[in-house]
Each structure stands twice: as C-alpha cells, then as structure tokens.
Write a protein that holds these residues in place. Structure first.
Motif, PDB file in Angstrom:
ATOM      1  N   ASN A   8     -17.079  -5.686  82.696  1.00  0.00           N
ATOM      2  CA  ASN A   8     -15.903  -6.433  82.271  1.00  0.00           C
ATOM      3  C   ASN A   8     -14.687  -5.513  82.207  1.00  0.00           C
ATOM      4  OD1 ASN A   8     -17.469  -8.795  81.904  1.00  0.00           O
ATOM      5  ND2 ASN A   8     -18.068  -8.093  79.842  1.00  0.00           N
ATOM      6  N   TRP A   9     -13.642  -5.913  82.925  1.00  0.00           N
ATOM      7  CA  TRP A   9     -12.419  -5.111  82.948  1.00  0.00           C
ATOM      8  C   TRP A   9     -11.666  -5.245  81.634  1.00  0.00           C
ATOM      9  CZ3 TRP A   9      -9.873  -1.455  85.538  1.00  0.00           C
ATOM     10  CH2 TRP A   9      -8.506  -1.293  85.283  1.00  0.00           C
ATOM     11  N   LYS A  10     -11.193  -4.137  81.130  1.00  0.00           N
ATOM     12  CA  LYS A  10     -10.388  -4.117  79.909  1.00  0.00           C
ATOM     13  C   LYS A  10      -9.085  -3.393  80.203  1.00  0.00           C
ATOM     14  CE  LYS A  10     -14.315  -4.170  76.728  1.00  0.00           C
ATOM     15  NZ  LYS A  10     -14.991  -3.483  75.598  1.00  0.00           N
ATOM     16  N   TRP A  11      -7.974  -4.042  79.857  1.00  0.00           N
ATOM     17  CA  TRP A  11      -6.667  -3.449  80.111  1.00  0.00           C
ATOM     18  C   TRP A  11      -6.400  -2.260  79.201  1.00  0.00           C
ATOM     19  CZ3 TRP A  11      -3.966  -4.638  84.298  1.00  0.00           C
ATOM     20  CH2 TRP A  11      -4.218  -5.864  84.935  1.00  0.00           C
ATOM     21  N   LEU A  12      -6.933  -2.308  77.975  1.00  0.00           N
ATOM     22  CA  LEU A  12      -6.743  -1.234  77.013  1.00  0.00           C
ATOM     23  C   LEU A  12      -8.082  -0.907  76.363  1.00  0.00           C
ATOM     24  CD1 LEU A  12      -3.447  -2.424  75.253  1.00  0.00           C
ATOM     25  CD2 LEU A  12      -3.667  -0.578  76.944  1.00  0.00           C
ATOM     26  N   PRO A  13      -8.239   0.323  75.883  1.00  0.00           N
ATOM     27  CA  PRO A  13      -9.501   0.670  75.209  1.00  0.00           C
ATOM     28  C   PRO A  13      -9.722  -0.179  73.964  1.00  0.00           C
ATOM     29  CG  PRO A  13      -8.190   2.640  75.707  1.00  0.00           C
ATOM     30  CD  PRO A  13      -7.311   1.457  75.959  1.00  0.00           C
ATOM     31  N   THR A  14     -10.964  -0.555  73.740  1.00  0.00           N
ATOM     32  CA  THR A  14     -11.290  -1.278  72.519  1.00  0.00           C
ATOM     33  C   THR A  14     -11.041  -0.416  71.293  1.00  0.00           C
ATOM     34  OG1 THR A  14     -12.994  -2.514  73.725  1.00  0.00           O
ATOM     35  CG2 THR A  14     -13.123  -2.528  71.314  1.00  0.00           C
ATOM     36  N   ASP A  15     -11.436   0.821  71.387  1.00  0.00           N
ATOM     37  CA  ASP A  15     -11.201   1.783  70.307  1.00  0.00           C
ATOM     38  C   ASP A  15     -10.644   3.058  70.946  1.00  0.00           C
ATOM     39  OD1 ASP A  15     -11.123   3.171  67.964  1.00  0.00           O
ATOM     40  OD2 ASP A  15     -13.272   3.662  67.953  1.00  0.00           O
ATOM     41  N   ILE A  16      -9.368   3.309  70.731  1.00  0.00           N
ATOM     42  CA  ILE A  16      -8.723   4.474  71.346  1.00  0.00           C
ATOM     43  C   ILE A  16      -9.348   5.751  70.794  1.00  0.00           C
ATOM     44  CG2 ILE A  16      -6.561   5.732  71.639  1.00  0.00           C
ATOM     45  CD1 ILE A  16      -5.077   3.116  71.479  1.00  0.00           C
ATOM     46  N   ARG A  17      -9.865   6.567  71.703  1.00  0.00           N
ATOM     47  CA  ARG A  17     -10.553   7.804  71.318  1.00  0.00           C
ATOM     48  C   ARG A  17      -9.591   8.991  71.461  1.00  0.00           C
ATOM     49  NH1 ARG A  17     -16.155   7.693  71.380  1.00  0.00           N
ATOM     50  NH2 ARG A  17     -16.181   9.836  72.177  1.00  0.00           N
ATOM     51  N   TRP A  18      -8.816   9.226  70.400  1.00  0.00           N
ATOM     52  CA  TRP A  18      -7.869  10.337  70.431  1.00  0.00           C
ATOM     53  C   TRP A  18      -8.582  11.681  70.466  1.00  0.00           C
ATOM     54  CZ3 TRP A  18      -3.288   8.818  71.734  1.00  0.00           C
ATOM     55  CH2 TRP A  18      -2.807   7.579  71.313  1.00  0.00           C
ATOM     56  N   GLY A  19      -9.823  11.709  70.054  1.00  0.00           N
ATOM     57  CA  GLY A  19     -10.581  12.955  70.096  1.00  0.00           C
ATOM     58  C   GLY A  19     -10.844  13.458  71.501  1.00  0.00           C
TER      59      GLY A  19
END
Length: 290
Positions: A58-69
């Motif tokens: 499934n394509w996602k335009w943005l991360p579900t949970d942004i992983r700044w790490g």
C-alpha cells in the motif's frame, strides 16, 4: 470602424493573448518544477520511513510514524565511516574546483589572448580530447597514479581530474568576448599578461567563474568510478562510494540508503542555492552561438 477592429480593441486582444501565454508558461514551469521535485520528495519520504513501509504493497504519501532517529543512523553505522566519507568528498570537490578553475582559466586565457604560433593547433588538440572516451584513458591513468604511489591519497583522487577540455573550451570562448579595452588599459599601466589576467580579467569575470565553480563542484562531488578504483582503503572512500557499500548481495537497508543519500545531497543543494543566480548568467556569457 467597428469596436473590434479599432486600435483599442486590437490592444485588448493583444493583452488578452499575452496574459493567456504567460498563464500557460507559468503552468508549464510549475509542472516541470513538480516533476523535478518528485525525486527529492521520494528521498526524504523514504528516509523517514521504516523498511516495511517503503516496500509495502500500500502506497503511503507520508510516513505513518516519522522516524527522526534515522538521521543519525548513517553516522552510527560501524561498517562505514560516513562522516569520513563526507569529509573526503568535501576536500576532493573543493580542491578539484579550485584547481580546475585555475588551470582551465589560465589555459583558456592563453588560447584566447596570448598570440603565438601554434595556438590554434593546441586548441584543436584540446578539442580532440573531448572525443576520446573515458574508458580509453581510464586504465593508463590508473597505472600512472599507481606507479606514483597515489592510491588511497587525495593526490590520486584530485590531480588526474584537474584539467577538463570542455571547461578550458568554455573559458576560451568567454575570454574571446571579454572587452579588450580593459586589458589594453592594464598594459598601459605596465601589467603583463599575468597581471592583466589576475587583476583585471578575474575580478570582472566572477559571474562566469561562479558558474563554472558550481558545475565543477557538482561533478567532483558526484564522481564515483574513479574514487571507487583509487580509494581502495575505506578511509579514502568518498560519499558516493560509501553509499554503494550499503547495498550488498545479502541485505539492502532501504531507509539507511535514502537517509544517507538525503544527507549527501545537502551540500549540493546549498552550493546550488548559493550560486544559482550566477549559473545561468555565466553559461550565457561563454560566447557560444546557436
């Protein structure tokens, strides 16, 4: 005379047509800008995702949970010294840019301004180098660099690429269009060719030098094959070679590759934004006629 055929009516039609033309131009430029920005969007999107999201169905335009790490992960990887590779690329690109501008500008100025018997023959020889494939000179260049003991050194990475026939050609074309009156005034003040070049030509050609610096820096930063062969020790790897090491036959760490890529293009974006207003002006001043 009808209203549509009156001068006022014609003027309105011209303005309306011009407005439509400008609108179409803006739409075309906007679409082109979006197309060019898509790769940057994908790099940033994938860099802040998990591998499962990147490769998911499934394509996602943005991360579900942004992983700044993920930002620090390339620097924490013990298998690749990413910070060292960034430093190596910076040194190589900066020194190659400075050296290429000096060597090629002097060569171009000599071919354009210093009259001597074999100037045209030398210029044609420079043009002939543009027709020689890189693969033909690659092995002899490596043998020469290896015999000099320059493998795994900055000298081996930088010096063989200092001269560019195309850059020399562009400098010659630019200097042919440079106002001779300024140089003649410098001669009357007692300056020789070197003095006229350094004190008159260079300060009045900063736009063109900035454009050539931008192009040369990007080429030096993005170089891959030559640094791969010369930088055999991991401590001599440039950032492009370091990026290639993240893909192996066993594993592919997608988010790590995209994050390292995003970090590696930041210097290019910074240089381009810093010198962009000189880039088009400098290339337009080469004197090449269509």
């Amino acid at each position: 005379m009808s209203a549509t055929n009156s001068p006022v009516g014609k003027q309105r039609r011209v303005k309306r047509g011009s407005g439509l033309g400008n609108t179409g131009l803006y739409v075309a430029v906007g679409i082109a800008a979006l197309l060019f920005l898509i790769p940057f969007y994908l790099i940033v999107r994938n860099a802040l995702m998990e591998d499962q999201e990147i490769t998911g169905e499934n394509w996602k335009w943005l991360p579900t949970d942004i992983r700044w790490g993920n930002i620090t992960e390339p620097f924490d990887d013990v298998t690749v010294d990413f910070a060292r590779s960034l430093w190596n690329s910076t040194v190589v690109a900066v020194l190659m840019t400075a050296g290429t501008l000096l060597v090629c500008s002097l060569a171009g100025y000599g071919l354009a301004r210093i009259p001597y018997r074999h100037a045209n023959k030398i210029f044609y020889a420079v043009l002939a180098t543009l027709m020689v494939p890189t693969a033909v000179t690659f092995v002899p260049s490596f043998v020469l660099v290896s015999s000099l003991g320059w493998v795994d050194t900055y000298r081996g990475l930088i010096i063989p690429g200092l001269f560019s026939g195309f850059t020399c050609f562009l400098f010659r074309q630019y200097f042919l269009g440079f106002p001779k009156e300024l140089e003649e005034a410098a001669r009357m003040d007692g300056l020789n060719h070197w003095g006229a070049y350094w004190r008159i030509v260079v300060p009045n050609s900063l736009n063109f030098f900035a454009a050539m610096a931008t192009i040369t820096f990007i080429n030096g930063w993005n170089a891959f094959l030559w640094p791969l062969v010369i930088g055999q020790d991991p401590n001599a790897w440039t950032v492009q070679v370091a990026l290639s090491s993240y893909m192996t036959n066993q594993t592919v760490n997608y988010h790590l590759i995209f994050m390292a890529t995003a970090i590696s293009i930041l210097p290019l974006v910074f240089v381009f934004l810093l010198l962009q207003r000189w880039l088009v002006q400098g290339v337009a001043q080469t004197g090449i006629k269509g």
